[in-house]
Design a protein around this motif. Structure first.
Motif, PDB file in Angstrom:
ATOM      1  N   LEU A  57      28.759 108.513   6.763  1.00 25.62           N
ATOM      2  CA  LEU A  57      27.533 108.282   5.989  1.00 25.62           C
ATOM      3  C   LEU A  57      26.317 108.846   6.712  1.00 25.62           C
ATOM      4  O   LEU A  57      25.469 109.503   6.094  1.00 25.62           O
ATOM      5  N   LEU A  58      26.229 108.615   8.014  1.00 23.57           N
ATOM      6  CA  LEU A  58      25.093 109.134   8.778  1.00 23.57           C
ATOM      7  C   LEU A  58      25.052 110.662   8.752  1.00 23.57           C
ATOM      8  O   LEU A  58      23.970 111.253   8.704  1.00 23.57           O
ATOM      9  N   ILE A  59      26.197 111.276   8.779  1.00 25.14           N
ATOM     10  CA  ILE A  59      26.248 112.743   8.678  1.00 25.14           C
ATOM     11  C   ILE A  59      25.851 113.183   7.271  1.00 25.14           C
ATOM     12  O   ILE A  59      25.088 114.131   7.099  1.00 25.14           O
ATOM     13  N   ALA A  60      26.330 112.467   6.267  1.00 22.79           N
ATOM     14  CA  ALA A  60      26.044 112.830   4.872  1.00 22.79           C
ATOM     15  C   ALA A  60      24.562 112.699   4.530  1.00 22.79           C
ATOM     16  O   ALA A  60      24.054 113.481   3.719  1.00 22.79           O
ATOM     17  N   ILE A  61      23.882 111.739   5.125  1.00 26.14           N
ATOM     18  CA  ILE A  61      22.468 111.551   4.780  1.00 26.14           C
ATOM     19  C   ILE A  61      21.526 112.372   5.665  1.00 26.14           C
ATOM     20  O   ILE A  61      20.321 112.373   5.440  1.00 26.14           O
ATOM     21  N   PHE A  62      22.067 113.099   6.624  1.00 23.09           N
ATOM     22  CA  PHE A  62      21.223 113.897   7.514  1.00 23.09           C
ATOM     23  C   PHE A  62      20.351 114.911   6.762  1.00 23.09           C
ATOM     24  O   PHE A  62      19.188 115.108   7.139  1.00 23.09           O
ATOM     25  N   PRO A  63      20.837 115.533   5.681  1.00 24.60           N
ATOM     26  CA  PRO A  63      19.946 116.442   4.939  1.00 24.60           C
ATOM     27  C   PRO A  63      18.667 115.754   4.441  1.00 24.60           C
ATOM     28  O   PRO A  63      17.615 116.394   4.352  1.00 24.60           O
ATOM     29  N   ALA A  64      18.723 114.469   4.154  1.00 26.69           N
ATOM     30  CA  ALA A  64      17.517 113.747   3.739  1.00 26.69           C
ATOM     31  C   ALA A  64      16.507 113.685   4.887  1.00 26.69           C
ATOM     32  O   ALA A  64      15.293 113.815   4.667  1.00 26.69           O
ATOM     33  N   ASN A  65      16.988 113.510   6.107  1.00 23.76           N
ATOM     34  CA  ASN A  65      16.087 113.490   7.261  1.00 23.76           C
ATOM     35  C   ASN A  65      15.427 114.851   7.461  1.00 23.76           C
ATOM     36  O   ASN A  65      14.241 114.930   7.784  1.00 23.76           O
ATOM     37  N   ILE A  66      16.204 115.893   7.285  1.00 23.93           N
ATOM     38  CA  ILE A  66      15.649 117.254   7.410  1.00 23.93           C
ATOM     39  C   ILE A  66      14.624 117.489   6.303  1.00 23.93           C
ATOM     40  O   ILE A  66      13.539 118.021   6.554  1.00 23.93           O
ATOM     41  N   TYR A  67      14.955 117.081   5.084  1.00 16.98           N
ATOM     42  CA  TYR A  67      14.035 117.243   3.944  1.00 16.98           C
ATOM     43  C   TYR A  67      12.729 116.484   4.197  1.00 16.98           C
ATOM     44  O   TYR A  67      11.647 116.980   3.899  1.00 16.98           O
ATOM     45  N   MET A  68      12.823 115.287   4.749  1.00 20.69           N
ATOM     46  CA  MET A  68      11.618 114.519   5.062  1.00 20.69           C
ATOM     47  C   MET A  68      10.740 115.274   6.058  1.00 20.69           C
ATOM     48  O   MET A  68       9.515 115.267   5.949  1.00 20.69           O
ATOM     49  N   PHE A  69      11.369 115.913   7.031  1.00 17.68           N
ATOM     50  CA  PHE A  69      10.631 116.678   8.038  1.00 17.68           C
ATOM     51  C   PHE A  69       9.964 117.907   7.421  1.00 17.68           C
ATOM     52  O   PHE A  69       8.840 118.259   7.772  1.00 17.68           O
ATOM     53  N   GLN A  70      10.639 118.532   6.475  1.00 17.87           N
ATOM     54  CA  GLN A  70      10.148 119.778   5.894  1.00 17.87           C
ATOM     55  C   GLN A  70       9.173 119.580   4.734  1.00 17.87           C
ATOM     56  O   GLN A  70       8.372 120.459   4.453  1.00 17.87           O
ATOM     57  N   ASN A  71       9.235 118.459   4.040  1.00 18.77           N
ATOM     58  CA  ASN A  71       8.465 118.247   2.827  1.00 18.77           C
ATOM     59  C   ASN A  71       7.475 117.106   3.025  1.00 18.77           C
ATOM     60  O   ASN A  71       7.878 115.969   3.263  1.00 18.77           O
ATOM     61  N   LYS A  72       6.196 117.419   2.901  1.00 16.05           N
ATOM     62  CA  LYS A  72       5.150 116.431   3.164  1.00 16.05           C
ATOM     63  C   LYS A  72       5.275 115.200   2.269  1.00 16.05           C
ATOM     64  O   LYS A  72       5.149 114.066   2.731  1.00 16.05           O
ATOM     65  N   LYS A  73       5.541 115.392   0.983  1.00 15.08           N
ATOM     66  CA  LYS A  73       5.657 114.263   0.052  1.00 15.08           C
ATOM     67  C   LYS A  73       6.858 113.382   0.419  1.00 15.08           C
ATOM     68  O   LYS A  73       6.771 112.156   0.406  1.00 15.08           O
ATOM     69  N   ALA A  74       7.971 114.007   0.765  1.00 10.46           N
ATOM     70  CA  ALA A  74       9.175 113.248   1.137  1.00 10.46           C
ATOM     71  C   ALA A  74       8.980 112.535   2.471  1.00 10.46           C
ATOM     72  O   ALA A  74       9.638 111.531   2.730  1.00 10.46           O
ATOM     73  N   GLY A  75       8.079 113.036   3.294  1.00 11.19           N
ATOM     74  CA  GLY A  75       7.839 112.447   4.609  1.00 11.19           C
ATOM     75  C   GLY A  75       6.871 111.275   4.590  1.00 11.19           C
ATOM     76  O   GLY A  75       6.509 110.755   5.638  1.00 11.19           O
TER      77      GLY A  75
END
Length: 118
Positions: free
Chosen positions: A73-91
């Motif tokens: 699960l932690l590996i599967a949700i890692f793209p969300a962490n990257i997206y949060m870092f890259q996208n101001k609204k998601a962060g």
């Protein structure tokens, strides 16, 4: 077999996080990268997974299975962490350095749960 207190702490945190997927779904849906279809379903499934795996961590016969499930699960949700870092609204407007620190924190969480895979 008595389980260590920190395993119960971990289980509690995953159960709480899973419940939060249903209390505040928008918060989680917002961080799912747009490349993934049906973010509402992904939020529901990941919330259920966190709750179920958290419960299974507390049962000695299923702790090993649950630990590997949480690693997946932690590996599967890692793209969300990257997206949060890259996208101001998601962060959520958090400083970039906090969002950056979250990335290697995932490795720490994986290592923590890995301790229960043997």
């Amino acid at each position: 077999m008595t389980l260590p207190w920190h395993l119960y702490l971990m289980a509690f945190l995953y159960i709480l996080a899973g419940i939060n997927h249903f209390r505040k779904p928008g918060m989680y849906i917002r961080i799912i990268p747009p490349v993934f279809n049906n973010p509402k379903l992904i939020n529901i499934l990941s919330g259920i997974a966190e709750i179920v795996l958290g419960i299974l961590l507390t049962i000695p016969a299923t702790t090993l299975f649950a630990a590997w499930g949480i690693i997946a699960l932690l590996i599967a949700i890692f793209p969300a962490n990257i997206y949060m870092f890259q996208n101001k609204k998601a962060g959520f407007g958090l400083p970039k350095w906090i969002l950056f620190v979250r990335l290697p924190l995932q490795i720490v969480l994986i290592y923590w749960v890995y301790q229960y895979t043997f």
